[in-house]
Design an enzyme around this catalytic site. Sequence first.
Site, PDB file in Angstrom:
ATOM      1  N   CYS A  79       0.829  -1.209   0.000  1.00  0.00           N
ATOM      2  CA  CYS A  79       0.000   0.000   0.000  1.00  0.00           C
ATOM      3  C   CYS A  79       0.869   1.268   0.000  1.00  0.00           C
ATOM      4  O   CYS A  79       1.454   1.582  -1.017  1.00  0.00           O
ATOM      5  CB  CYS A  79      -0.983  -0.061   1.165  1.00  0.00           C
ATOM      6  SG  CYS A  79      -2.420   0.980   0.861  1.00  0.00           S
ATOM      7  N   HIS A 175      -3.306  -5.026   1.711  1.00  0.00           N
ATOM      8  CA  HIS A 175      -2.630  -5.243   3.003  1.00  0.00           C
ATOM      9  C   HIS A 175      -2.628  -6.724   3.387  1.00  0.00           C
ATOM     10  O   HIS A 175      -3.478  -7.148   4.171  1.00  0.00           O
ATOM     11  CB  HIS A 175      -3.375  -4.490   4.108  1.00  0.00           C
ATOM     12  CG  HIS A 175      -3.180  -3.013   4.101  1.00  0.00           C
ATOM     13  ND1 HIS A 175      -2.214  -2.385   4.847  1.00  0.00           N
ATOM     14  CD2 HIS A 175      -3.832  -2.037   3.446  1.00  0.00           C
ATOM     15  CE1 HIS A 175      -2.275  -1.085   4.657  1.00  0.00           C
ATOM     16  NE2 HIS A 175      -3.250  -0.845   3.809  1.00  0.00           N
ATOM     17  N   GLU A 177      -0.875  -8.136   5.434  1.00  0.00           N
ATOM     18  CA  GLU A 177      -0.560  -8.286   6.871  1.00  0.00           C
ATOM     19  C   GLU A 177      -1.805  -8.143   7.750  1.00  0.00           C
ATOM     20  O   GLU A 177      -1.745  -8.408   8.943  1.00  0.00           O
ATOM     21  CB  GLU A 177       0.520  -7.278   7.285  1.00  0.00           C
ATOM     22  CG  GLU A 177       0.072  -5.842   7.515  1.00  0.00           C
ATOM     23  CD  GLU A 177      -0.229  -5.068   6.236  1.00  0.00           C
ATOM     24  OE1 GLU A 177      -0.256  -5.661   5.143  1.00  0.00           O
ATOM     25  OE2 GLU A 177      -0.473  -3.850   6.357  1.00  0.00           O
TER      26      GLU A 177
HETATM   27  N1  GLN Z   1      -3.398   6.459   0.908  1.00  0.00           N
HETATM   28  C1  GLN Z   1      -2.197   6.146   1.618  1.00  0.00           C
HETATM   29  C2  GLN Z   1      -1.011   6.918   1.092  1.00  0.00           C
HETATM   30  O1  GLN Z   1      -1.097   7.717   0.253  1.00  0.00           O
HETATM   31  C3  GLN Z   1      -1.920   4.672   1.546  1.00  0.00           C
HETATM   32  C4  GLN Z   1      -2.973   3.917   2.315  1.00  0.00           C
HETATM   33  C5  GLN Z   1      -2.478   2.690   2.999  1.00  0.00           C
HETATM   34  O2  GLN Z   1      -1.281   2.419   3.094  1.00  0.00           O
HETATM   35  N2  GLN Z   1      -3.408   1.960   3.545  1.00  0.00           N
HETATM   36  O3  GLN Z   1       0.068   6.717   1.553  1.00  0.00           O
END
Ligand code: GLN
Length: 192
Positions: A79, A175, A177
Amino acid sequence: MKKVGVLALQGAFQAHIERLVSLGAAAHPIRFRSELDGIDALVMPGGESTTMSLLLGANDLVAPLSDLIGDGLPVFGTCAGMILLASDILDGRDDQIAFNALPISVRRNGYGRQLASFEADLQITGIEHEENPFRAVFIRAPKVESVGAGLEVLANVDGDPVMVRLGPVWATAFHPELTDDLRVHAAFLKSL
Ligand code: GLN
């Protein structure tokens, strides 16, 4: 036993450490440069990529991490971690860090407001599924809008890549995890 550093400046690092430990790796948090010594791989967790960028700068981790990635250290970004590894960030802050380890253009929060969080069943290349797809959790996830040469797309949702790999560098928009399914972490560890 493989030694995996988990970037622990902000975000969902503890869950990564627990998953990696339960798979038999020695995982420890990385906050400072000295903690990078001797690691076999690095995980960059989810969280907020702009905040992580600021903290990477404040803790003098940008140059050492760039060097390690350039030297071929295996890295797995989830992410916000995927955003940090990208070559091109859309809707980012001008000063946010892109380690340029994956030839992808990612749009932050690219799934939009209505889909800010969602789950999807994935078929992931290289992972045994039998009857059991990987249930992936997406939270304000980045959307991969374009990919460059050599990039492997390991999973997608409605045609958009959500798991990619370029040699030792892996990333997911979701994610892994945050679920009890250890198959994605296991595949990364197996590659080391
Ligand atoms: N939107 C977040 C960002 O720009 C990422 C979201 C996440 O890691 N769950 O870093």
